[in-house]
Structures are given as C-alpha cells and as structure tokens.
Write a protein that holds these residues in place. Structure first.
Motif, PDB file in Angstrom:
ATOM      1  N   TRP A   5       1.022  -1.209   0.516  1.00 37.87           N
ATOM      2  CA  TRP A   5      -0.417   0.073  -0.044  1.00 37.87           C
ATOM      3  C   TRP A   5       0.948   1.150  -0.100  1.00 37.87           C
ATOM      4  O   TRP A   5       0.981   2.381  -0.848  1.00 37.87           O
ATOM      5  N   GLY A   8       1.987   2.350  -2.884  1.00 39.90           N
ATOM      6  CA  GLY A   8       1.514   2.659  -4.154  1.00 39.90           C
ATOM      7  C   GLY A   8       1.099   1.642  -5.175  1.00 39.90           C
ATOM      8  O   GLY A   8      -0.021   1.301  -6.127  1.00 39.90           O
ATOM      9  N   TYR A  10      -1.907  -1.143  -5.052  1.00 40.14           N
ATOM     10  CA  TYR A  10      -3.101  -1.596  -4.589  1.00 40.14           C
ATOM     11  C   TYR A  10      -4.000  -2.174  -4.628  1.00 40.14           C
ATOM     12  O   TYR A  10      -4.071  -3.329  -3.791  1.00 40.14           O
ATOM     13  N   THR A  45      -7.515  -0.404   1.402  1.00 39.61           N
ATOM     14  CA  THR A  45      -7.521  -0.327   0.215  1.00 39.61           C
ATOM     15  C   THR A  45      -8.385  -0.478  -1.128  1.00 39.61           C
ATOM     16  O   THR A  45      -8.434   0.460  -2.125  1.00 39.61           O
ATOM     17  N   ASN A  47     -10.632   1.619  -0.828  1.00 37.95           N
ATOM     18  CA  ASN A  47     -10.986   3.434  -1.618  1.00 37.95           C
ATOM     19  C   ASN A  47     -10.065   3.808  -2.212  1.00 37.95           C
ATOM     20  O   ASN A  47     -10.295   4.512  -2.451  1.00 37.95           O
ATOM     21  N   SER A  48      -8.587   3.679  -1.890  1.00 38.01           N
ATOM     22  CA  SER A  48      -7.398   3.591  -2.342  1.00 38.01           C
ATOM     23  C   SER A  48      -8.046   3.721  -3.530  1.00 38.01           C
ATOM     24  O   SER A  48      -7.611   4.070  -5.412  1.00 38.01           O
ATOM     25  N   HIS A  52     -15.223   2.833  -3.629  1.00 38.94           N
ATOM     26  CA  HIS A  52     -16.285   3.349  -2.389  1.00 38.94           C
ATOM     27  C   HIS A  52     -17.111   2.393  -1.382  1.00 38.94           C
ATOM     28  O   HIS A  52     -17.163   2.733  -0.686  1.00 38.94           O
ATOM     29  N   ASN A 201       0.922   9.869  -3.384  1.00 41.37           N
ATOM     30  CA  ASN A 201       0.185  10.873  -1.990  1.00 41.37           C
ATOM     31  C   ASN A 201       0.781  11.779  -3.017  1.00 41.37           C
ATOM     32  O   ASN A 201       0.861  13.383  -3.110  1.00 41.37           O
ATOM     33  N   GLN A 204      -0.337  13.059  -5.758  1.00 41.48           N
ATOM     34  CA  GLN A 204      -1.838  13.956  -4.844  1.00 41.48           C
ATOM     35  C   GLN A 204      -1.382  15.763  -4.892  1.00 41.48           C
ATOM     36  O   GLN A 204      -1.544  16.060  -5.010  1.00 41.48           O
ATOM     37  N   ILE A 237      -0.482   4.857  -9.951  1.00 44.90           N
ATOM     38  CA  ILE A 237      -1.670   4.837 -10.089  1.00 44.90           C
ATOM     39  C   ILE A 237      -3.107   4.023 -10.967  1.00 44.90           C
ATOM     40  O   ILE A 237      -2.584   4.286 -12.076  1.00 44.90           O
ATOM     41  N   ASP A 241      -8.746   4.672 -12.676  1.00 38.28           N
ATOM     42  CA  ASP A 241      -8.840   6.262 -11.234  1.00 38.28           C
ATOM     43  C   ASP A 241      -8.576   7.126 -12.474  1.00 38.28           C
ATOM     44  O   ASP A 241      -8.296   7.519 -13.081  1.00 38.28           O
TER      45      ASP A 241
END
Length: 266
Positions: A5, A8, A10, A45, A47-48, A52, A201, A204, A237, A241
């Motif tokens: 995690w 990244g 995931y 995870t 969620n990432s 959701h 992250n 982002q 990512i 996404d």
C-alpha cells in the motif's frame, strides 16, 4: 500488504488483504478483533482503488464487530469510528461524519491523552468535517492543533505531518488564503518527495500545489506540477482512476493558455 500500500501497489495489496481476511475468518471467526482489523484494512485499500461503496460495507462490518466484541471505549472502536467518519464525509453525510469524528476524539482523549499522534489525527478528521459544514474558524483551530501535536510527536519528516499540512492548506484554500495554503502545500510535497518518493500521495500533492499555483496566476509552475503528477500517476495509480482524466484536462487547458501568450512557453 501495508508495504505494498505504501508503494502505491493497491491491486497487489488488495489481493494480499483478501487472503488475510479469508484466513482470519477461517481461524478466528467473524466476531474477533483481528477479523475486524482485516475488514478495515481491506476497506482502506478498496477506497484507494475508488471502490467506495464496497469499502463502506466493510468499514460498517468492522465497526459492528468492534462495538460488539471490544465495547464503545476501546481504541480499535475509535479507529473504526474514524474510518466511518471519513467515509460519511466523502459521501457528503456531514452530520453523521461529525458525530463519529467527535466520538473518535472523545475516546482517544480519554485513553491516549492530548499529545498523541492518533489524537492529532482525530482533531484533523473533525476539522475536515467542520470545514465542509462551513464552520471555518473552528475547523482551522482544530487543524492547527492537529498539525502541532503530530509534528511534535512524530517529527517534521513524516507522511502524517504532510497530511496535516495538506488538511490545513485545504481549509485555507476554502477561506481564500491562497498564499498561506501554497506554503503549506509546498511543505507537504517536500516531505512526501523525501519520505515516499514515487507514490500516489506524492502525485496528489503535486496536483494540489498545481491548483494553488494556478489560482495565484503562476501558470507555468502549475503546468509543471500537473505534468509531474501525471507522470507519477501513470506509474503508480490504476488506469481507471479519475485522476488521469483530471490531470490531462488541466494540462491541455494550461498548455493552450501558455501557448497563446506572446512569447509564452508550454
């Protein structure tokens, strides 16, 4: 799974966490704190990965088990409350989010005291919800308190300090204090680049700083950060996404503006 995690990765983290959950269900059964923890980890995870609705169901199950097995005033229950509070906030259910964020903070203050990283995180979570409710002054005060505690307890160069900087920056952006927000976002990005490197992250954080640069009229700098975010996102990512389309949209828009400027550059 935690290491994956943090890198990244995931999809791989999800696979491992599903195996952990299956094993705990087989060995420990459904109504066990370690099983609740496994539900919560898998939910994070998901969620990432942008899943959701699935994550929400697992967070709900984790909280239900914690309440039944550990009781209301337990730290694991506080963690489950916190995750549900974040989920409700992301769904726009701010009153429910605030209620659970306040419960989280109350438990952590009682068990851990004021000067603990988890208490700082609880202050930050409540601040985020209050910000969405338009209670900017209250939110700002709690976000500052969160930053001070987490920096004092973990040191400056920690990913959670970067999160605290980012949370306060988001509130300042909402209050249109853009220069102050930009400085905090720069602090957050510097920490993430040093500690996490090529990570979602960090992408982002580049994107967030790019938005501030754009608001302030610093378009070349904004475009540079958007492009850096795009490069990291492509590597780290998942392709589905929405950040990928978002970054492409911003880069195309800014590139057109910069190209149209006399003597401008892309």
């Amino acid at each position: 799974a935690g290491t994956l995690w943090n890198l990244g990765r995931y999809d791989e983290a999800r696979e491992m966490e599903e195996q952990v959950l299956a094993l705990r269900l087989e060995v420990l059964g459904e109504r066990h704190p370690e099983t609740a923890d496994a539900y919560g980890s898998l939910a994070g995870t998901l969620n990432s990965l942008g899943l959701h609705d699935e994550a929400y169901l697992l967070y709900e199950k984790s909280l239900e088990i914690c309440l039944e097995v550990l009781g209301e005033r337990h730290l694991e229950t506080a963690t489950a409350y916190s995750k549900m509070a974040s989920t409700f906030r992301n769904q726009g259910r701010y009153d429910e989010s605030r209620e659970l964020a306040e419960k989280t903070l109350d438990i952590r203050l009682e068990v851990l005291g004021e000067h603990h990283p988890d208490t700082a995180r609880a202050y930050g979570s409540l601040a985020a919800t209050l910000g969405h409710q338009g209670k900017d002054d209250e939110a700002r005060a709690l976000a500052k308190k969160s930053l001070v505690i987490i920096r004092d307890t973990l040191g400056e160069r920690h990913p959670d300090v970067a999160i605290a900087y980012s949370n306060l920056a988001d509130l300042l952006t909402k209050m249109e204090l853009h220069e102050d927000a930009k400085g905090l976002k720069e602090n957050a990005l510097a920490i993430l680049q040093e500690v996490l490197g090529d990570h979602p992250n960090t992408a982002q954080a580049h994107r967030s700083l790019a938005v501030s640069e754009g608001i302030l009229g610093h378009l070349p700098e904004a475009c540079k950060h958007f492009k850096t975010a795009r490069g990291i996102a492509r590597r780290r990512i998942p392709a589905k996404d929405p950040i990928h389309k978002d970054l492409e949209r911003w880069i195309k828009k800014l590139s057109r503006v910069l190209k149209a400027r006399p003597g401008g550059k892309k």
